[in-house]
Design an enzyme around this catalytic site. Structure first.
Site: not given
Ligand code: MNH
Length: 483
Positions: A293, A421, A428
């Protein structure tokens, strides 16, 4: 024969028919319903999200689409999305694309069901890995990886070659999460072809997306070959991760990174630790969620910067002013790039690279005072459409304008109108990580290069659960003043 009834007193079968939305029939859907295939006219398997965006304005803030044998309710109106953020009545729903990733990521943080004990355990153990202090510790490693990117881009510039933006951003973000989280080096910049881990990851994300777009009764037949390849992809991901874990166990510990936390940190209250199987799930989760992402977000931002040289020049001037000619900008100097950060926010507004998230009712309730939902009923929040709601963003919502994120402008908007996010307890965990990494890299690139677009390029967006600009190439020029 006695009629079986559900807990709600309805004859069995009704619940499935209305999917927990007792007034489903009142929710608008596109014209041209076909038996079986549903609202499939104009629908493409490759772009389900962009098809939904096309339908949304005419159908309104809550609508449904029947596609490929399944029916989904979509929500994008600001008022309704804000209501879905109420954690006393709604929670994350693990469905569709997220559920399709269960075979890969199991009860890892992203794909865990809310009530699975490993979610809370892993969340509490890993959250300190995203604190301010932890981020400051990652900063020098992020800088080192960014240096490999600028070396690579300098080579392209000297050779007069354009750069492959999504390809290079994926190398950068994969190396960043691998290095900071797991002390690992995939050697992405030294390879001609993507690392096998990346190929397997792309394969498995694409497969998870395709499962959504094939009618369930046909899926097994149509996707037999693909399912075999998917099993091989999962085996490849597991093998890569198991090797990485074995190396760490053999070396007796790293510098307190995410992997150390996963392997050795006990829960602060219960003393419990993650199981070996769960660690494998978490490593895959973070390697995938931690780079795909962010790579898309950087790629869209670079596309828009190349198309808006005046915005790029203003941002570059900010970098020059804040960083001077510091060879290695410090951790605190990144958050000071306010204009660069707004460019990133505006890119994530137009193309939130995780373009939807699902919410389910945890009690019988009424969505935004209008649509009854039974406990368990769920809906997809179309973030990309919420971010284009003309009632929030005005009639020119399609225009790229980072000034929408000036503090004064942000204050005029209602809460929950910008949700790249996600929301609530399952939002996130890597948000600050992604924003720091992406702001740092954009700052470094804006300071060093002028981005020259191919005039013939038209933005096309690839969907594989996440979004990415397709085949984006840019030419580079060295900025005379930049370092
Ligand atoms: Mn990320 C959950 C978007 C970068 C690790 N992330 C989510 C969700 C979104 C999201 C939207 C919620 C999904 C849902 O409700 O089903 N994340 C992003 C975006 C970026 C991003 C748009 C970058 C730009 N994410 C990152 C990075 C990491 C990461 C960098 C790790 C280093 N994300 C996660 C994890 C979750 C998550 C782990 C799940 C969290 C949880 O459910 O506890």
């Amino acid at each position: 024969m006695a009629q079986t009834t559900t807990a709600t007193g309805l004859p069995k079968g009704f619940r499935d028919a209305d999917q927990g939305w007792p007034e489903l029939h009142r929710i608008p859907h596109p014209p041209h319903r076909l038996p079986f295939l549903g609202d499939v006219i104009g629908a493409s398997r490759r772009t389900p999200l962009q098809d939904s965006l096309r339908h949304a304005p005419a159908l309104g803030p809550v609508f449904r689409r029947k596609a490929f044998g399944k029916e989904f309710v979509f929500v994008w109106g600001a008022r309704q999305v804000a209501d879905l953020a109420d954690e006393t009545r709604f929670a994350k729903h693990v469905g569709l694309g997220v559920a399709n990733l269960r075979p890969v990521a199991g009860d890892g943080l992203f794909t865990a069901y809310n009530e699975e004990p490993n979610w809370q355990l892993a969340h509490d153990v890993l959250a300190p890995g995203f604190s301010r202090e932890a981020m400051a510790g990652y900063h020098p490693m992020m800088l080192a990886v960014a240096g490999r990117l600028t070396d690579h881009w300098d080579g392209a510039l000297t050779a007069g070659r354009p750069v492959d933006v999504p390809g290079d951003m994926t190398k950068l973000t994969l190396e960043t999460i691998a290095r900071t989280g797991f002390g690992h080096d995939f050697g992405s910049f030294e390879r001609d072809r993507p690392h096998p881990f990346v190929t397997a990851m792309v394969g498995t994300l694409g497969y998870a997306q395709r499962l959504n777009t094939v009618p369930a009764p046909l899926a097994r037949h149509l996707l037999r070959g693909a399912a075999r390849r998917n099993a091989a992809d999962i085996a490849r991901l597991d093998a890569t991760v198991d090797e990485l874990i074995a190396q760490r166990r053999a070396s007796g510990g790293g510098e307190g990174d995410l992997l150390d936390r996963m392997l050795a940190t006990a829960h602060p209250r219960t003393g419990e630790r993650l199981s070996a199987l769960n660690v494998r799930r978490q490593v895959i989760t973070f390697l995938v969620a931690g780079h795909e992402t962010t790579s898309g977000a950087l790629s869209f931002a670079l596309h828009y910067l190349s198309r808006h040289p005046e915005i790029a020049a203003r941002a570059a001037a900010e970098v020059d002013a804040v960083w001077g000619d510091a060879a290695r900008p410090g951790y605190d100097q990144v958050a000071k790039l306010r204009h660069v950060r707004r460019i990133l926010d505006e890119s994530l507004r137009l193309w939130p690279t995780a373009p939807a998230y699902a919410r389910e009712a945890t009690v019988d309730t009424v969505l935004a005072g209008e649509h009854p939902m039974r406990r368990g009923a769920w809906t997809l929040v179309l973030t990309a459409m919420l971010h284009r709601d003309p009632e929030v963003w005005g009639a020119d919502a399609e225009r790229f304008d980072p000034d929408r994120f000036e503090p004064a402008a942000v204050r005029t908007r209602a809460p929950h109108t910008f949700k790249p996010f996600g929301t609530g307890a399952r939002a996130c965990i890597g948000r600050q990580f992604a924003l720091h990494e992406a702001t740092l890299v954009l700052g470094l690139l804006l300071r060093r290069y002028r981005l020259v677009p191919d005039p013939a390029y038209r933005l096309r967006v690839t969907e594989r659960l996440t979004l990415m600009p397709e085949a984006l190439r840019l030419h580079l020029e060295r900025r005379p003043t930049g370092r």
